[in-house]
Design an enzyme around this catalytic site. Sequence first.
Site, mmCIF file in Angstrom:
data_model
loop_
_atom_site.group_PDB
_atom_site.id
_atom_site.type_symbol
_atom_site.label_atom_id
_atom_site.label_comp_id
_atom_site.label_asym_id
_atom_site.label_seq_id
_atom_site.Cartn_x
_atom_site.Cartn_y
_atom_site.Cartn_z
ATOM 1 N N LEU A 186 8.107 -25.883 27.182
ATOM 2 C CA LEU A 186 9.060 -26.382 26.096
ATOM 3 C C LEU A 186 9.539 -25.210 25.603
ATOM 4 C CD1 LEU A 186 7.147 -29.659 25.343
ATOM 5 C CD2 LEU A 186 9.410 -29.465 26.797
ATOM 6 N N CYS A 204 36.446 -9.954 17.806
ATOM 7 C CA CYS A 204 37.693 -10.003 18.606
ATOM 8 C C CYS A 204 37.720 -10.710 19.670
ATOM 9 C CB CYS A 204 38.297 -8.476 18.617
ATOM 10 S SG CYS A 204 38.415 -7.640 17.020
ATOM 11 N N GLU A 205 37.435 -11.856 19.575
ATOM 12 C CA GLU A 205 37.489 -12.861 21.028
ATOM 13 C C GLU A 205 37.997 -13.978 20.656
ATOM 14 O OE1 GLU A 205 36.160 -12.560 24.217
ATOM 15 O OE2 GLU A 205 35.369 -10.438 23.886
ATOM 16 N N TYR A 207 17.586 -20.276 21.382
ATOM 17 C CA TYR A 207 18.799 -19.265 22.062
ATOM 18 C C TYR A 207 19.930 -19.171 21.008
ATOM 19 C CZ TYR A 207 16.290 -21.872 25.738
ATOM 20 O OH TYR A 207 15.209 -22.331 26.746
HETATM 21 N N1 LLP Z 1 11.159 -23.180 32.180
HETATM 22 C C1 LLP Z 1 12.070 -22.319 32.883
HETATM 23 C C2 LLP Z 1 11.636 -22.075 34.279
HETATM 24 C C3 LLP Z 1 13.242 -22.366 32.073
HETATM 25 O O1 LLP Z 1 14.176 -21.826 32.958
HETATM 26 C C4 LLP Z 1 13.581 -22.802 30.924
HETATM 27 C C5 LLP Z 1 14.862 -22.417 30.427
HETATM 28 C C6 LLP Z 1 12.633 -23.335 30.143
HETATM 29 C C7 LLP Z 1 11.459 -23.567 30.982
HETATM 30 C C8 LLP Z 1 12.699 -23.854 29.005
HETATM 31 O O2 LLP Z 1 13.645 -24.825 28.977
HETATM 32 P P1 LLP Z 1 13.887 -25.741 27.553
HETATM 33 O O3 LLP Z 1 12.726 -26.548 27.122
HETATM 34 O O4 LLP Z 1 14.236 -24.633 26.394
HETATM 35 O O5 LLP Z 1 15.089 -26.542 27.848
HETATM 36 N N2 LLP Z 1 20.583 -20.591 26.749
HETATM 37 C C9 LLP Z 1 20.578 -21.939 27.204
HETATM 38 C C10 LLP Z 1 19.614 -22.630 27.536
HETATM 39 C C11 LLP Z 1 19.191 -21.851 28.871
HETATM 40 C C12 LLP Z 1 17.734 -22.261 29.433
HETATM 41 C C13 LLP Z 1 17.244 -21.583 30.358
HETATM 42 N N3 LLP Z 1 15.688 -21.879 30.932
HETATM 43 C C14 LLP Z 1 21.167 -22.686 25.803
HETATM 44 O O6 LLP Z 1 21.415 -21.848 24.780
HETATM 45 O O7 LLP Z 1 21.469 -23.949 25.729
#
Ligand code: LLP
Length: 386
Positions: free
Chosen positions: A268, A335-336, A364
């Site tokens: 998580l 500047c975007e 993130y």
């Molecule tokens: N495990 C794997 C293999 C992953 O690729 C990810 C996230 C996680 C766990 C953790 O996922 P979470 O529990 O945080 O949903 N930058 C994007 C999110 C990209 C997630 C990438 N992988 C955003 O800001 O929404």
Amino acid sequence: MTKGIFNIEKFQRLSTPFYYYDTELLRRTLTEIKTEANKHSNYIVHYAIKANANTKLLKIIHEAGLGADCVSGGEIKAALEAGFPASEIVYAGVGKSDWEINLGLDNEIFCFNVESIPELEVINELAGTKGKVANVAFRINPDVGAHTHSNITTGLAENKFGIAMRDIDSIINRALHMKHVKFIGLHFHIGSQILDMSDFVALCRRINDLQNQLEKHGISVRHINVGGGLGIDYEHPDKSAIPDFKAYFDTYAKYLKLRHGQQLHFELGRAVVGQCGSLITRTLYVKQGDTKQFAIVDAGMTELIRPALYQAVHKIENISSNRSTEIYDVVGPICETSDVFAKDVLLNKTYRGDLLAIRSAGAYGEIMASQYNCRKLPKGYTTEDL
Ligand code: LLP
């Protein structure tokens, strides 16, 4: 003056923009995770470092007893420095470089989540050079969709991640004949910011089918890792400050048929740190456009790229003001054209110098900051720092 969780006097002394982390909320979130996960004797929760690698947060998360999920050598280093034992580190990623694999091997991390046969061969070879045996799990692409933004689904056949379901038997058999890898588990991750538990139910069903199929071939698996993905309530950061971990873990307890002695791992990220972080920014100018009123702030997509990249919604509050509300587009200085935090949002009437909090930015946010336009990376402060 304080507004909600924010102590404005203390914030006024800091240069903006910066991230603020409410560590009291983080601790309560971690307690809730442990309480709910511990109701199931075989659940192991890892924190996905990619969500936020701020060293102060990592220490708190490690002290709460979570393991670490890493996707790069840099993250493995950050995890080790924060005190996570190597035996509780899992390492995933479609493109692991040799130095990153060697770092994992040298530190004897718990498991490599392998995403292809060529990668398996390289891990076997590098481990052989060191006279070691690496634990490996296979990341399976379950071809399960998730009701989330298309940029953050990962478990569809069209996505680059994981090994196709039909290739599983052959890759496991390959591994069983290799001397320097030990096959210990299966890994999945269908996407991020998932709030609909039926997506996780679909994953459970796929895993149940797969386990039945493997057992017919005499293959048993010790560890199942279902990745992360539990979402947070971006619209109500105060009312839903802690995600519904009970519903999440209970979904797996109900629908996933674990075999005797099997351990279930979670990774998580967002659900752990998302709600405890806010991006604090100062209003530089209020500009009247033809049809719009713009609050131009000193943070931009360089500090928080989520709105520009995923059309993400983050609640914004003017924490300096209790005046009556007006409608604004909140935009950054980059500047975007896409450097917009929100359009047509209600804010207490805003003047130059007012501080705004962009909420639910703990995951993130800081970690995805860039130096575009030659800007400085933002600082992160915790409750204890102020
Ligand atoms: N495990 C794997 C293999 C992953 O690729 C990810 C996230 C996680 C766990 C953790 O996922 P979470 O529990 O945080 O949903 N930058 C994007 C999110 C990209 C997630 C990438 N992988 C955003 O800001 O929404």
